[in-house]
Scaffold this motif. Structure first.
Motif, short mmCIF file in Angstrom:
data_model
loop_
_atom_site.label_atom_id
_atom_site.label_comp_id
_atom_site.label_asym_id
_atom_site.label_seq_id
_atom_site.Cartn_x
_atom_site.Cartn_y
_atom_site.Cartn_z
N CYS A 51 39.78 43.46 34.15
CA CYS A 51 39.39 44.23 35.34
C CYS A 51 40.28 43.87 36.52
O CYS A 51 40.72 44.75 37.27
N SER A 52 40.53 42.57 36.67
CA SER A 52 41.36 42.12 37.78
C SER A 52 42.72 42.79 37.71
O SER A 52 43.26 43.26 38.71
N LEU A 55 42.31 46.74 38.32
CA LEU A 55 41.84 47.12 39.65
C LEU A 55 42.72 46.53 40.75
O LEU A 55 42.51 46.81 41.93
N ASN A 56 43.69 45.69 40.33
CA ASN A 56 44.58 45.07 41.31
C ASN A 56 43.84 44.20 42.33
O ASN A 56 44.14 44.22 43.51
N LYS A 57 42.83 43.47 41.85
CA LYS A 57 42.10 42.57 42.74
C LYS A 57 42.01 41.22 42.07
O LYS A 57 41.78 41.14 40.86
N ALA B 180 33.81 45.63 36.96
CA ALA B 180 34.55 46.78 36.44
C ALA B 180 34.00 48.08 37.04
O ALA B 180 34.75 49.01 37.32
N GLY B 183 34.36 47.30 41.42
CA GLY B 183 35.63 46.84 41.98
C GLY B 183 35.49 45.77 43.04
O GLY B 183 36.44 45.45 43.73
N THR B 184 34.29 45.18 43.18
CA THR B 184 34.14 44.11 44.15
C THR B 184 33.12 43.10 43.65
O THR B 184 32.28 43.40 42.82
N PRO B 197 32.28 53.67 41.85
CA PRO B 197 33.37 54.19 41.01
C PRO B 197 32.93 54.50 39.58
O PRO B 197 33.29 55.51 39.02
#
Lengths: 102, 492
Positions: A51-52, A55-57, B180, B183-184, B197
């Motif tokens: 995911c990292s 998602l580029n995080k 996923a 995103g946070t 999302p």
């Protein structure tokens, strides 16, 4: 040709996770059950890293460091406990853990 | 970085480290005083936190990249944790001879678990949530199996290890799916995201994280470990597991649900309402026939988790349940701590804590008998003591919810039936304490001598009893006190 995307990683992770869970549920040996637990944690780690990346995080990768550290601590404590049980009962089978009853 | 937000955690860690080092240098016969030293330090810290440290309850402070939040709610919970750890350390003082291992390590581990709980009260993102839960859980793996010479303690440790490990796995995988899907990692940012999302991944992740926390608070169907682990662990550890670990689980669950609550995740709250009903029914029914005191406390804990879940659902739906939940938690803390202290005092080493050990207690130690009776009355929810009023406040909340959704009348009916059913275990205990049957008395091997109780334990029992009675007779005083702290409290 389609490239490998996040969903592919998540499917692999879900499979790994289910394998680990299945191992904990059907195995009867404490050490093998413990391996199943580790597999569950590593499946989650793989998902976090994937995911990292997609998602580029970096948040996910940070958590992975914590998970690895905690897993190491858990293994240290868990194996010590299993050794203590093994010394006392000469067995690591969960069927022998039967003294706590109604 | 705002170090002021984690002052308590840092101080408790330092106390733990000092105790650990101190036990190295102290001669062996002095080490048994370490639990009392630690308890005294915590009491001083608690008083300082309430009156001297200038904690500002009216503002919400964020720190460490949003991972830590300090608001009125977190402050109230932290004080509850400090109090419960002080009670636990006080009751470990006469218990250290039975541990056969270092009292220093035992106290330090309890303090480190306390640090985890303090972090849990103010965790506001998933990294903090994970780290605080694990700090609590890993220390409890050691604490539950601390009496290594007793088979049942080792077994309790193994069961907690495997099931706690499964809970950890579920939680981490859930967090990765939430990450996923949204995103946070930050709960605050999730509450601001609209739309999400990927809703499907987010919901699946949320379900897994709630399941993982469900293990910690022992709600049906994640309650299977509780009776065995409660029975096998050393009694002070059981008390800490029943109070501290459970409250920490609820603190995290409340923040999680409050921030993720939105129309698309409404299914989760309905499912939790069903689980609350099952927990209340399961806990009260199993408690009726249970004659092992620590297992009985496990079942009482399961049904209490059911009642508390009602408050959590109400809060997630936007009702103001802060006061009701904090009141119930405080009432549960006093009653459970008093019960476990008495159980620890009257059971002998290696003895299974069956209700027979209570036979004729009122003749041996009338004070302990009265304390036990009052706390059991409070746990059963009989007026006019604290437990009754706690349940009353939660049911009032349920009634407010039922106005909008008639399905909650069912939950209300079930809750009332369970309160009535819980009278049964109450009568069982009271009979053993005051009117044991002659057969039971003649079989009793326990000497009829009074039970020696040290002064610190008398003080801690007196505080518990005062708490139970005051909270029941003068609930307004305590409610005003909570109101004062959570006055400016908003979920952020």
């Amino acid at each position: 040709m389609k490239s490998v995307g996040l969903e592919h990683y998540l499917i692999v992770c879900a499979l790994l996770f289910c394998l680990g869970l299945l191992g904990v549920i059907i195995q009867r040996n404490l050490i093998v059950m413990y391996m199943g637990l580790e597999l569950m944690l590593n499946a989650a780690n793989l998902a976090l890293v994937a995911c990292s990346h997609f998602l580029n995080k970096l948040d996910g990768q940070i958590l992975v460091f914590f998970v690895i550290t905690v897993a190491a601590a858990e293994v240290a404590v868990g194996l010590a406990l299993i050794v203590a049980i093994c010394r006392r009962k000469q067995s690591t089978d969960v069927a022998d853990l039967n003294s706590l009853k109604l | 970085m705002n170090l002021q937000l984690i002052t308590l955690e840092v101080v408790v860690t330092l106390i733990g480290a000092t105790i650990l080092l101190g036990s190295l240098w102290l001669p062996a016969d002095k080490r048994r005083h370490l639990p009392l030293v630690a308890a005294a330090a915590l009491v001083v810290l608690l008083i300082a936190h309430c009156f001297a440290m200038g904690v500002d309850t009216t503002t919400t402070l964020h720190g460490f990249g949003g991972g830590i939040v300090q608001d009125g709610f977190a402050i109230c919970l932290k004080r509850l944790f400090l109090a419960s750890a002080a009670f636990v350390l006080a009751m470990s003082a006469p218990f250290v001879e039975r541990l056969r291992a270092g009292p220093g390590e035992f106290c330090a581990l309890i303090l480190f678990a306390l640090v985890g709980m303090l972090f849990a009260a103010s965790a506001n993102d998933f990294v903090m949530l994970f780290v605080s839960v694990e700090l609590i859980t890993v220390t409890f793996y050691v604490l539950t199996s601390f009496q290594r010479h007793e088979t049942r303690s080792l077994e309790a440790g193994a069961k907690y290890l495997i099931l706690g490990g499964v809970a950890t796995g579920l939680m981490v995988f859930g967090i990765s799916l939430i990450f996923a899907g949204s995103g946070t990692m930050s709960l605050r940012e999730i509450s601001k995201l609209d739309p999400l999302p990927n809703l499907m991944l987010f919901n699946a992740g949320l379900l897994l994280v709630v399941a993982g926390l469900g293990f910690k608070i022992a709600i049906v169907p994640f309650q299977l470990w509780a009776p065995d682990v409660y029975q096998g662990s050393p009694t002070p550890v059981t008390a800490f597991l029943a109070v501290g670990s459970k409250i920490a689980g609820f603190a995290l669950l409340m923040r999680l649900l409050r921030h993720t609550s939105r129309p698309e995740t409404g299914f989760l709250l309905d499912a939790l309402a069903a689980l609350a009903a099952f927990s209340m029914i399961y806990g009260s029914l199993c408690a009726i026939w249970q004659r092992q005191l620590k297992r009985l406390m496990a079942y009482i804990g399961i049904s209490s988790a059911g009642y508390l879940l009602i408050g959590v659902i109400a809060m997630a739906k936007g009702f103001d349940g802060t006061k009701a939940i904090l009141f119930y938690l405080a009432a549960y803390l006093f009653a459970a701590m008093a019960t476990f202290t008495v159980i620890g005092l009257i059971s002998k080493e290696g003895e299974d804590e069956r209700s027979e050990i209570l036979n004729g207690l009122h003749k041996r130690s009338p004070g302990l008998a009265l304390t036990l009776t009052l706390s059991i009355v409070s746990l059963a929810g009989i007026p006019p003591l604290a437990g009754f009023f706690g349940k009353f406040l939660l049911l009032q909340l349920l009634l407010e919810m039922a106005v909008n959704n008639a399905a909650y009348y069912w939950l209300l009916g079930i809750a009332l039936a369970c309160i009535v059913a819980s009278l049964a275990f109450f009568f069982g205990i009271i009979r053993a304490v005051y009117w044991p049957s002659d057969v039971a008395l003649s079989r009793a091997t326990a000497p009829a001598a009074p039970i020696p109780t040290s002064l610190p334990l008398k003080i801690s029992l007196a505080i518990c009893v005062t708490g139970i009675i005051l909270l029941g007779l003068q609930p307004d005083v305590f409610l005003d006190l909570i109101q004062e702290t959570v006055r400016a409290f908003r979920w952020q």
